[in-house]
Design an enzyme around this catalytic site. Structure first.
Site, PDB file in Angstrom:
ATOM      1  N   VAL A 155      -0.208  -0.772  -4.577  1.00 28.63           N
ATOM      2  CA  VAL A 155       1.195  -1.118  -5.266  1.00 28.63           C
ATOM      3  C   VAL A 155       1.091  -2.591  -5.581  1.00 28.63           C
ATOM      4  O   VAL A 155       0.748  -3.377  -4.930  1.00 28.63           O
ATOM      5  CB  VAL A 155       2.195  -0.910  -4.528  1.00 28.63           C
ATOM      6  CG1 VAL A 155       3.691  -1.277  -5.279  1.00 28.63           C
ATOM      7  CG2 VAL A 155       2.327   0.568  -3.977  1.00 28.63           C
ATOM      8  N   ASP A 197      14.220  11.289   2.512  1.00 27.30           N
ATOM      9  CA  ASP A 197      13.541  10.210   3.495  1.00 27.30           C
ATOM     10  C   ASP A 197      14.106   8.974   3.126  1.00 27.30           C
ATOM     11  O   ASP A 197      13.586   7.756   3.099  1.00 27.30           O
ATOM     12  CB  ASP A 197      12.203  10.099   2.922  1.00 27.30           C
ATOM     13  CG  ASP A 197      11.150   9.315   3.850  1.00 27.30           C
ATOM     14  OD1 ASP A 197      11.798   9.077   4.814  1.00 27.30           O
ATOM     15  OD2 ASP A 197      10.181   8.982   3.428  1.00 27.30           O
ATOM     16  N   PHE A 221      -0.416   6.929  -2.282  1.00 25.76           N
ATOM     17  CA  PHE A 221      -1.525   7.119  -3.033  1.00 25.76           C
ATOM     18  C   PHE A 221      -2.427   6.059  -3.554  1.00 25.76           C
ATOM     19  O   PHE A 221      -3.280   6.270  -4.426  1.00 25.76           O
ATOM     20  CB  PHE A 221      -0.825   7.975  -4.366  1.00 25.76           C
ATOM     21  CG  PHE A 221      -0.018   9.191  -3.956  1.00 25.76           C
ATOM     22  CD1 PHE A 221       1.183   9.127  -4.115  1.00 25.76           C
ATOM     23  CD2 PHE A 221      -0.688  10.406  -3.697  1.00 25.76           C
ATOM     24  CE1 PHE A 221       2.022  10.301  -3.530  1.00 25.76           C
ATOM     25  CE2 PHE A 221       0.000  11.471  -3.529  1.00 25.76           C
ATOM     26  CZ  PHE A 221       1.359  11.527  -3.307  1.00 25.76           C
ATOM     27  N   LYS A 267       2.270   1.269  -9.185  1.00 27.26           N
ATOM     28  CA  LYS A 267       1.799   1.904  -8.407  1.00 27.26           C
ATOM     29  C   LYS A 267       0.673   2.855  -8.971  1.00 27.26           C
ATOM     30  O   LYS A 267       0.722   3.415 -10.035  1.00 27.26           O
ATOM     31  CB  LYS A 267       2.868   3.255  -7.871  1.00 27.26           C
ATOM     32  CG  LYS A 267       3.686   2.624  -6.939  1.00 27.26           C
ATOM     33  CD  LYS A 267       4.729   3.770  -6.134  1.00 27.26           C
ATOM     34  CE  LYS A 267       5.628   3.273  -5.247  1.00 27.26           C
ATOM     35  NZ  LYS A 267       6.060   4.481  -4.596  1.00 27.26           N
ATOM     36  N   MET A 279       0.881  -1.165   0.131  1.00 26.06           N
ATOM     37  CA  MET A 279      -0.109   0.086   0.135  1.00 26.06           C
ATOM     38  C   MET A 279       0.899   1.409  -0.205  1.00 26.06           C
ATOM     39  O   MET A 279       1.631   1.497   0.921  1.00 26.06           O
ATOM     40  CB  MET A 279      -0.864  -0.113   1.284  1.00 26.06           C
ATOM     41  CG  MET A 279      -2.096   0.875   1.226  1.00 26.06           C
ATOM     42  SD  MET A 279      -3.349   0.300  -0.325  1.00 26.06           S
ATOM     43  CE  MET A 279      -4.067   1.758  -0.725  1.00 26.06           C
ATOM     44  N   GLY A 280       0.916   2.108  -1.074  1.00 25.91           N
ATOM     45  CA  GLY A 280       1.797   3.318  -1.007  1.00 25.91           C
ATOM     46  C   GLY A 280       0.701   4.371  -0.511  1.00 25.91           C
ATOM     47  O   GLY A 280      -0.425   4.240  -0.167  1.00 25.91           O
TER      48      GLY A 280
HETATM   49  P1  AMP Z   1       5.843   2.833  -1.660  1.00 25.79           P
HETATM   50  O1  AMP Z   1       4.512   3.807  -1.770  1.00 25.79           O
HETATM   51  O2  AMP Z   1       6.831   3.309  -2.516  1.00 25.79           O
HETATM   52  O3  AMP Z   1       6.474   3.223  -0.193  1.00 25.79           O
HETATM   53  O4  AMP Z   1       5.410   1.268  -1.748  1.00 25.79           O
HETATM   54  C1  AMP Z   1       4.690   0.887  -0.742  1.00 25.79           C
HETATM   55  C2  AMP Z   1       5.113  -0.863  -0.728  1.00 25.79           C
HETATM   56  O5  AMP Z   1       5.029  -1.550  -1.991  1.00 25.79           O
HETATM   57  C3  AMP Z   1       6.604  -0.958  -0.441  1.00 25.79           C
HETATM   58  O6  AMP Z   1       7.157  -0.974   0.918  1.00 25.79           O
HETATM   59  C4  AMP Z   1       6.955  -2.239  -0.898  1.00 25.79           C
HETATM   60  O7  AMP Z   1       6.714  -3.152  -0.199  1.00 25.79           O
HETATM   61  C5  AMP Z   1       6.061  -2.415  -2.209  1.00 25.79           C
HETATM   62  N1  AMP Z   1       6.802  -1.746  -3.465  1.00 25.79           N
HETATM   63  C6  AMP Z   1       6.777  -0.600  -4.042  1.00 25.79           C
HETATM   64  N2  AMP Z   1       7.586  -0.564  -5.142  1.00 25.79           N
HETATM   65  C7  AMP Z   1       7.967  -1.798  -5.133  1.00 25.79           C
HETATM   66  C8  AMP Z   1       8.755  -2.512  -6.173  1.00 25.79           C
HETATM   67  N3  AMP Z   1       9.196  -1.697  -7.294  1.00 25.79           N
HETATM   68  N4  AMP Z   1       9.107  -3.658  -6.341  1.00 25.79           N
HETATM   69  C9  AMP Z   1       8.511  -4.304  -4.923  1.00 25.79           C
HETATM   70  N5  AMP Z   1       7.753  -4.020  -4.225  1.00 25.79           N
HETATM   71  C10 AMP Z   1       7.598  -2.663  -4.377  1.00 25.79           C
END
Ligand code: AMP
Length: 927
Positions: free
Chosen positions: A612, A723, A609, A630, A606-607
């Protein structure tokens, strides 16, 4: 043992040749065949003679021919009775109490007449002391038994004869025998029934023959003694492979057992993972899926090839790569695992793979590696490489296992500056000019964009120098002073920046023709000349001083110019928020992807916005790849759209193996998507927590090195992350760490009052960034120190459960996180350096990278681990409140630990409360 011919007089039926006694050849046929009863009242036949009253008796009794049958010494046992002369009334001196035993050797089995003189006397036989009185009337008879032996070696047989010379005698039985050593088995050799030797002291040497299913260890021999006993066994045999000794024979090993060599002591149980299905196995067959190498002894368990090496990580350093991996999870029951690198493939795209040139160097080697680390150097700059590490053991070949034992990593080498120009040549030298030419550097590492020539007068050293730039490999240098030695250096520049300057090359200009002073030159001209020279000198002096000043300035200017040229190939990050139209930024830095080429598979996180997901992306003409997607959840504001896409605009500007790669964006339909490379192991903090304690220090340092390399790249591009935390690092299947999450960089700008909002990752942020929003690369370095701590402690939360306020206070008071368990001292020192209060004192990412490289090159430096004195000394106080204990230690107050504990202050919170209490009490300090 005795073999005998029994001449039992009573037992001999008529017509039996052997042993039959005859009166035939005697001069006096005085021996009589008489039947009497023995002591058991059984009738027996005897030969008797008793001519005691007449003198000169010579009565002979002889046997039939007795075949020798190989005997060399025969024994004659005679049973007889003899009358005591004294017991016979009226006998005179003619009575005798002995008889004589004779023998005669002969090949003739039917000699009818043998001369007396042909017989050889064996002995005179007398009766025992306990002379037996024969009371014929009572039929009581006591026997004498006498044995004599005689050597019979010359003929096939012999005759025996008894001579009576006037005794009263009755022969009851004559037994003739010889002795043998009986058939026997000794040391698994059979020794046949053997006739003893001719003499009483002779030994017969006998060679044994190995029993069935056995082979000679050493020639088996024994000696047969004269009395029929076997003596002195020598040598022997061993049971053949597949057989073992049992009661003097060789028996086949039963099913499930084997014997490999005749010298093995017995059958052994089949080793693990093997079996034998038939009796007499010499080796056990491996179970299906298990194997034995040619060199494996049959006693060794059957084994398997290793599984693939694990956790292959790569650390790229310009054109070299450090590859490290963990041993395979399954070693297949063997200890001879080694690793091979088939030559890596390289290409400008993943679809084009060529074997590398032979100039690529592998240290310590490419095949038969026993270590789990290799340094590959002399690679081409900015090139994709795939390295395959193949685990191999003694049975790999036999098993035919291949790909299952391999792990691969694909990486891109960094850009690297060209190597130095090695040779410079000067031609067309005049008084004021010369032409320079040089060779292209041995390793250009890219397209050479220009060359820079630096030169100065040798006397001036480098105090004043000139720079010339050219696209070609030669340059005309003009405006030189005559008869002056100049020093030249040349360096090349590619997109990756300038390489090193070449070594100095010295060339001298030619001399100025000197004006002649002498006869025929008038004095006015001379005066003019002298004054002219004086003026010239003055002007030169002035020019020199000015030029010195200018050159100092120009050096300063040059310095800055040089600085600018240090990394001319590295781009500067462009803030997408400087674009009025955010869509313009996104289309400049990110590729629009057709949504039909995306195949979403599952939600992985979960990002900020929205969700994911992971999925696959197939762009025409390229192979399908795994991606993370995303998406921006529905109902977003303009600002949210802008913020969401800004991450892609930022990411799209980066191209580095340790920065998450943007594949593209979907903006033309909804939902909006950002497509990035897929990182199989997700975020670093969760990954480490899941694999707590499972990596080597070198592997952890390898991860840190990757992060530092990505951060150096970002800082070189003047991008401040703000960050940096383990949760924002993603890990792929090869343990390569990549910096991600470029969303926070703008937050503070948008909200000037936000310094203490919850959006600030307090535990990761440098004090000056918390205090007055001074976010710089140096504050990223602080965060990097925290990431180091997170990595070494396998995802522990920095400052544990302390609240943010306490953390900020602790920082102000100089507290720093202690070394995590088993943390090498050097790493903790590096963390502490990152946490210098003065940001100028913190190392740069470039220095951090160098430091980590040094550690990787000298893993020994990682061995020294700081000990947690506090915990080990007073566990009962420290264990429950470890953080407080460490706090005290770090601020030099640990001597108050016991006092504080005794007073009930065992937690950080209670200690902070104590600080508040004592604040108003002026002049009182704890230390
Ligand atoms: P973020 O919004 O980028 O913090 O993404 C949320 C979560 O999605 C992260 O903590 C990862 O576990 C997973 N995630 C994001 N980008 C990737 C990626 N390129 N490959 C694998 N997992 C991802």
């Amino acid at each position: 043992m005795r073999n005998s011919f029994v001449l039992h007089l009573t037992a001999l039926p008529h017509g039996v040749v052997n042993g039959r006694l005859h009166n035939c050849f005697c001069f006096h046929f005085q021996w009589e065949e008489v039947s009497i009863m023995d002591e058991k009242n059984v009738p027996i036949r005897t030969y008797q003679v008793c001519n005691v009253l007449e003198p000169n008796q010579n009565n002979w009794l002889r046997t039939d021919w007795i075949p020798r049958s190989g005997a060399q010494r025969v024994y004659v046992e005679v049973k007889f009775t003899l009358r005591d002369c004294n017991s016979l009334p009226g006998v005179t001196g003619t009575c005798k109490e002995t008889f004589n035993l004779y023998y005669h050797e002969s090949n003739e089995d039917r000699e009818s007449y043998i001369k007396e003189s042909s017989f050889i006397k064996v002995d005179t036989v007398a009766a025992d002391e306990s002379f037996t009185q024969v009371d014929v009337g009572d039929r009581i008879m006591k026997l004498n038994t006498e044995v004599r032996d005689v050597k019979v070696t010359t003929r096939k047989g012999f005759y025996l004869a008894f001579q009576d010379v006037g005794a009263c005698i009755a022969l009851v039985s004559v037994r003739v025998f010889y002795k043998t050593c009986p058939l026997t088995i000794r040391n698994l050799a059979t020794f046949p029934d053997t006739v003893t030797g001719a003499d009483t002291s002779s030994l017969v040497e006998v060679r044994g023959s190995c029993v069935n299913q056995s082979e000679e260890r050493e020639e088996p021999k024994m000696y047969c003694g004269a009395d029929g006993e076997w003596l002195v066994p020598i040598g022997g045999c061993l049971c053949n492979p597949g057989y073992q000794e049992k009661s003097g024979t060789c028996k086949a090993c039963s099913v499930g057992f084997y014997k490999a060599k005749s010298s093995d002591p017995g059958c052994s149980k089949c080793p693990p993972h093997s079996h034998s299905v038939r009796d007499g196995a010499t080796v056990c067959d491996c179970h299906s899926g298990f194997f034995r190498a040619d060199s494996d002894p049959p006693s060794m368990a059957c084994t398997q090839p290793p599984s693939a090496p694990q956790q292959l990580i790569s650390v790229v350093n310009e054109t070299s790569v450090v590859l490290e991996w963990a041993p395979p999870r399954r070693l297949g029951g063997r200890s001879d695992t080694s690793y091979n690198y088939p030559r890596p493939g390289s290409g400008s795209g993943s679809h084009l793979c060529l074997p590398c040139g032979s100039d690529v160097l592998f240290s310590p080697g490419q095949t038969g590696l026993k270590t789990t680390r290799v340094v590959v150097s002399e690679l081409r700059a900015h090139t994709h490489y795939t390295f395959i590490v193949h685990a191999h053991n003694g049975v790999s070949q036999a098993s035919g296992a291949g790909a299952a034992q391999s792990v691969s990593v694909t990486l891109t080498t960094n850009q690297a500056a060209p190597s130095p120009v090695s040779f410079i040549q000067a031609t067309d030298v005049t008084r004021h000019s010369l032409s320079l030419a040089w060779q292209q550097p041995d390793r250009p590492n890219g397209v050479i964009l220009e060359y820079e020539v630096k030169f100065y007068e040798k006397d001036q050293r480098e105090r004043s120098y000139r720079i010339m730039r050219t696209f070609s490999r030669s340059v005309d240098v003009t405006g030189l002073n005559p008869l002056t030695v100049y020093v030249f250096h040349v360096r090349a520049r590619t997109a990756a920046g300038y390489g090193e300057f070449s070594a100095p090359f010295e060339f001298s200009t030619n001399s100025d023709p000197f004006p002649l002073i002498g006869e025929g030159v008038n004095s006015a001209f001379l005066l003019l000349s002298i004054s002219g020279v004086g003026i010239l000198l003055l002007i030169s002096a002035a020019v020199f001083i000015i030029s010195r000043r200018r050159s100092k300035y120009s050096k300063t200017k040059q310095d800055s110019e040089e600085e600018k040229h240090l990394n001319p190939g590295v781009k500067i990050y462009v803030d997408p928020f400087t674009y009025e139209d955010p869509d313009q930024a996104i289309h400049e830095f990110a590729k629009e992807i057709d949504v039909s080429s995306i195949h979403i598979e599952r939600v992985i996180g979960m990002g900020e916005f929205g969700e994911v997901c992971s999925g696959r992306l197939r762009v025409q003409g390229k192979r399908e790849i795994y991606v993370a997607i995303k998406s921006l959840k529905a109902g977003y504001s303009d600002k949210q759209r802008r913020d969401f896409l800004s991450e892609a605009s930022i990411m799209g500007q980066f191209d580095h193996p340790n920065i998450i790669r943007l594949e593209g964006v979907v903006t033309r339909c909804k939902p909006l998507m950002i497509i990035t490379e897929y990182m199989e192991n997700g975020s670093l903090d969760a990954f480490l927590r899941k694999h707590d304690g499972q990596f080597t220090v070198i592997q952890l340092v390898g991860m840190l090195r990757g992060i530092a390399s990505g951060m150096k790249y970002l800082s070189d591009m003047s991008y401040v992350h703000r960050d940096l935390a383990a949760r924002n690092i993603l890990v792929n299947s090869n343990l390569v760490c990549k910096v991600s999450d470029f969303g926070l960089s703008r937050v503070l700008e948008d909200d000037p009052e936000a310094a203490y909002t919850t959006r600030i990752p307090i535990r990761w942020t440098a004090p000056e960034a918390i205090a007055y929003r001074k976010f710089t690369t140096a504050s990223d370095v602080w965060s990097y120190g925290i990431v180091m701590w997170e990595v070494v402690s396998y995802g522990e939360r920095p400052y544990w459960d302390m609240n943010n306020q306490d953390v900020i206070k602790a920082m102000e008071e100089g507290y720093r996180l202690p070394a995590p368990m088993d943390c090498p001292v050097v790493l903790h020192q590096l963390m502490l350096d990152c946490w210098e209060r003065e940001r100028a004192e913190r190392p740069t990412f470039s220095q951090i990278l160098n430091m980590l490289d040094k550690l990787i090159r000298n893993p020994g430096t990682l061995r020294r681990v700081g000990s947690e004195v506090c915990v080990s000394v007073v566990p009962q106080v420290c264990m429950p409140e470890w953080s407080m204990c460490v706090w005290l230690q770090s601020i030099g107050l640990e001597r108050y630990r016991d006092t504080l504990a005794a007073a009930g202050y065992t937690s950080l919170d209670s200690l902070l409360a104590l600080t508040h209490q004592i604040k108003p009490m002026h002049g009182q300090h704890i230390p």
